[in-house]
Design a protein around this motif. Structure first.
Motif, PDB file in Angstrom:
ATOM      1  N   LEU A   1       0.730  -1.215  -0.072  1.00 10.26           N
ATOM      2  CA  LEU A   1      -0.105   0.070  -0.118  1.00 10.26           C
ATOM      3  C   LEU A   1       0.835   1.347   0.255  1.00 10.26           C
ATOM      4  O   LEU A   1       0.380   2.561  -0.437  1.00 10.26           O
ATOM      5  CB  LEU A   1      -1.093   0.016   1.150  1.00 10.26           C
ATOM      6  N   THR A   2       2.051   1.287   0.208  1.00  7.90           N
ATOM      7  CA  THR A   2       3.093   2.311   0.217  1.00  7.90           C
ATOM      8  C   THR A   2       3.915   2.200  -0.798  1.00  7.90           C
ATOM      9  O   THR A   2       4.896   2.986  -0.732  1.00  7.90           O
ATOM     10  CB  THR A   2       3.686   2.417   1.889  1.00  7.90           C
ATOM     11  N   SER A   3       3.733   1.246  -1.882  1.00  8.01           N
ATOM     12  CA  SER A   3       4.835   1.175  -2.877  1.00  8.01           C
ATOM     13  C   SER A   3       4.930   2.491  -3.668  1.00  8.01           C
ATOM     14  O   SER A   3       4.030   3.193  -3.952  1.00  8.01           O
ATOM     15  CB  SER A   3       4.417  -0.057  -3.816  1.00  8.01           C
ATOM     16  N   THR A   4       6.047   2.958  -4.080  1.00  6.61           N
ATOM     17  CA  THR A   4       6.415   4.086  -4.840  1.00  6.61           C
ATOM     18  C   THR A   4       5.958   3.863  -6.288  1.00  6.61           C
ATOM     19  O   THR A   4       6.270   4.691  -7.054  1.00  6.61           O
ATOM     20  CB  THR A   4       7.863   4.540  -4.910  1.00  6.61           C
ATOM     21  N   ALA A   5       5.907   2.512  -6.598  1.00  7.10           N
ATOM     22  CA  ALA A   5       5.594   2.241  -8.157  1.00  7.10           C
ATOM     23  C   ALA A   5       3.866   2.621  -8.441  1.00  7.10           C
ATOM     24  O   ALA A   5       3.779   2.339  -9.662  1.00  7.10           O
ATOM     25  CB  ALA A   5       5.597   0.824  -8.440  1.00  7.10           C
ATOM     26  N   GLY A   6       3.207   2.889  -7.690  1.00  6.10           N
ATOM     27  CA  GLY A   6       1.869   3.570  -8.228  1.00  6.10           C
ATOM     28  C   GLY A   6       0.651   2.494  -7.816  1.00  6.10           C
ATOM     29  O   GLY A   6       1.181   1.307  -7.393  1.00  6.10           O
ATOM     30  N   PRO A   7      -0.448   3.070  -8.368  1.00  4.53           N
ATOM     31  CA  PRO A   7      -1.705   2.028  -7.936  1.00  4.53           C
ATOM     32  C   PRO A   7      -1.657   0.704  -8.388  1.00  4.53           C
ATOM     33  O   PRO A   7      -2.171  -0.381  -7.595  1.00  4.53           O
ATOM     34  CB  PRO A   7      -2.886   2.903  -8.559  1.00  4.53           C
ATOM     35  N   MET A   8      -1.189   0.372  -9.538  1.00  2.00           N
ATOM     36  CA  MET A   8      -1.068  -0.884 -10.165  1.00  2.00           C
ATOM     37  C   MET A   8      -0.235  -1.790  -9.261  1.00  2.00           C
ATOM     38  O   MET A   8      -0.741  -3.023  -8.854  1.00  2.00           O
ATOM     39  CB  MET A   8      -0.530  -1.069 -11.505  1.00  2.00           C
ATOM     40  N   ALA A   9       0.742  -1.278  -8.671  1.00  2.00           N
ATOM     41  CA  ALA A   9       1.707  -2.170  -7.805  1.00  2.00           C
ATOM     42  C   ALA A   9       1.130  -2.373  -6.504  1.00  2.00           C
ATOM     43  O   ALA A   9       1.087  -3.271  -5.923  1.00  2.00           O
ATOM     44  CB  ALA A   9       3.090  -1.492  -7.667  1.00  2.00           C
ATOM     45  N   HIS A  10       0.397  -1.591  -6.128  1.00  2.00           N
ATOM     46  CA  HIS A  10      -0.523  -1.459  -4.830  1.00  2.00           C
ATOM     47  C   HIS A  10      -1.575  -2.569  -4.903  1.00  2.00           C
ATOM     48  O   HIS A  10      -1.487  -3.392  -4.045  1.00  2.00           O
ATOM     49  CB  HIS A  10      -1.255  -0.153  -4.466  1.00  2.00           C
ATOM     50  N   TRP A  11      -2.199  -2.633  -6.105  1.00  2.00           N
ATOM     51  CA  TRP A  11      -3.178  -3.629  -6.251  1.00  2.00           C
ATOM     52  C   TRP A  11      -2.593  -4.902  -6.512  1.00  2.00           C
ATOM     53  O   TRP A  11      -3.073  -6.115  -5.986  1.00  2.00           O
ATOM     54  CB  TRP A  11      -4.161  -3.290  -7.508  1.00  2.00           C
ATOM     55  N   GLY A  12      -1.445  -5.320  -7.256  1.00  2.00           N
ATOM     56  CA  GLY A  12      -0.914  -6.467  -7.576  1.00  2.00           C
ATOM     57  C   GLY A  12      -0.342  -7.131  -6.356  1.00  2.00           C
ATOM     58  O   GLY A  12      -0.924  -8.056  -5.990  1.00  2.00           O
ATOM     59  N   PHE A  13       0.547  -6.216  -5.516  1.00  2.00           N
ATOM     60  CA  PHE A  13       1.151  -7.016  -4.477  1.00  2.00           C
ATOM     61  C   PHE A  13       0.115  -6.824  -3.201  1.00  2.00           C
ATOM     62  O   PHE A  13       0.372  -7.918  -2.250  1.00  2.00           O
ATOM     63  CB  PHE A  13       2.569  -5.962  -3.949  1.00  2.00           C
ATOM     64  N   GLY A  14      -0.652  -5.928  -3.046  1.00  2.00           N
ATOM     65  CA  GLY A  14      -1.758  -6.086  -2.124  1.00  2.00           C
ATOM     66  C   GLY A  14      -2.854  -7.298  -1.908  1.00  2.00           C
ATOM     67  O   GLY A  14      -2.881  -7.856  -1.311  1.00  2.00           O
ATOM     68  N   LEU A  15      -3.141  -7.600  -3.493  1.00  2.00           N
ATOM     69  CA  LEU A  15      -4.013  -8.743  -3.639  1.00  2.00           C
ATOM     70  C   LEU A  15      -3.111  -9.932  -3.286  1.00  2.00           C
ATOM     71  O   LEU A  15      -3.717 -11.055  -2.803  1.00  2.00           O
ATOM     72  CB  LEU A  15      -4.554  -8.594  -4.965  1.00  2.00           C
TER      73      LEU A  15
END
Length: 213
Positions: free
Chosen positions: A101-115
């Motif tokens: 949720l705090t990744s600097t790579a943006g929303p797509m990375a948030h969703w990918g790693f969050g899921l």
């Protein structure tokens, strides 16, 4: 022939899991050797980062041996290592969600790693609950799914060096890898489960269920 092939595949996967676990464990050293991009997480949220690393390293090192220790005299190891594996996955997943949720790579990375973190946590909890309930057939199915998500740590490190070969900017490629490092793993695990023809319940569970009486 099939047994030899299965042994080779298991050996390769075990080497990769142990190699990544050992490689990642360096972050737990007093003076860790950092990879570019990880310094941000260590500086910004060291406790969350190190908790995720500790959980992931433990899950990788123990999880790969769980499928081959479930029978015979090794069952005692399977049970105790399984408890540690479950705890490591849950701790690693919760911390991983915080990092996602705090990744600097943006929303797509948030969703990918969050899921990934949510799926890892959920499959592990379901696998543990099935074992406690004595539903060992379902326990095995859910733990195969959990292990496929634990193995995302390996596929992630295989994919990252390949990003430059795609022609994409590294950050853009990293966003895609946030999904590609685990979704194919889960699909392969699901296909394996369905093709293996494992019963929904173990023979022991069938013998003790109300319907079998």
């Amino acid at each position: 022939m099939k047994r030899a092939a299965a042994t080779m595949v298991f050996g390769l996967m075990a080497l990769m899991c142990l190699g990544v676990a050992l490689f990642s464990a360096r972050y737990l050293l007093p003076t860790p050797i950092m990879v570019e991009g990880m310094r941000f997480h260590l500086d910004a949220r060291p406790l969350v980062f190190l908790t995720h690393v500790a959980g992931g390293v433990t899950a990788l090192a123990l999880g790969i041996f769980q499928p081959v220790t479930r029978r015979g005299p090794r069952r005692v190891w399977h049970r105790w290592a399984g408890r540690v594996y479950v705890l490591a996955c849950l701790v690693g997943a919760v911390a991983g969600l915080g990092l996602a949720l705090t990744s600097t790579a943006g929303p797509m990375a948030h969703w990918g790693f969050g899921l990934l973190a949510i799926a890892w946590f959920t499959t592990t909890v379901l696998g543990w609950r099935k074992a406690v309930a004595g539903e060992f057939g379902q326990h095995r199915r859910w733990m195969i799914r959990s292990l496929s998500l634990t193995f995302a740590a390996v596929t992630l490190r295989i994919m990252l060096p390949l990003i430059p070969l795609t022609g994409l900017d590294f950050v853009e490629g990293y966003r895609w890898v946030a999904f590609l490092c685990w979704v194919p793993n889960l699909l392969v695990a699901e296909l394996w489960i369905r093709l293996s023809g494992w019963p929904e319940a173990s023979p022991m569970a069938l013998q003790t269920s109300p319907r079998s009486r």
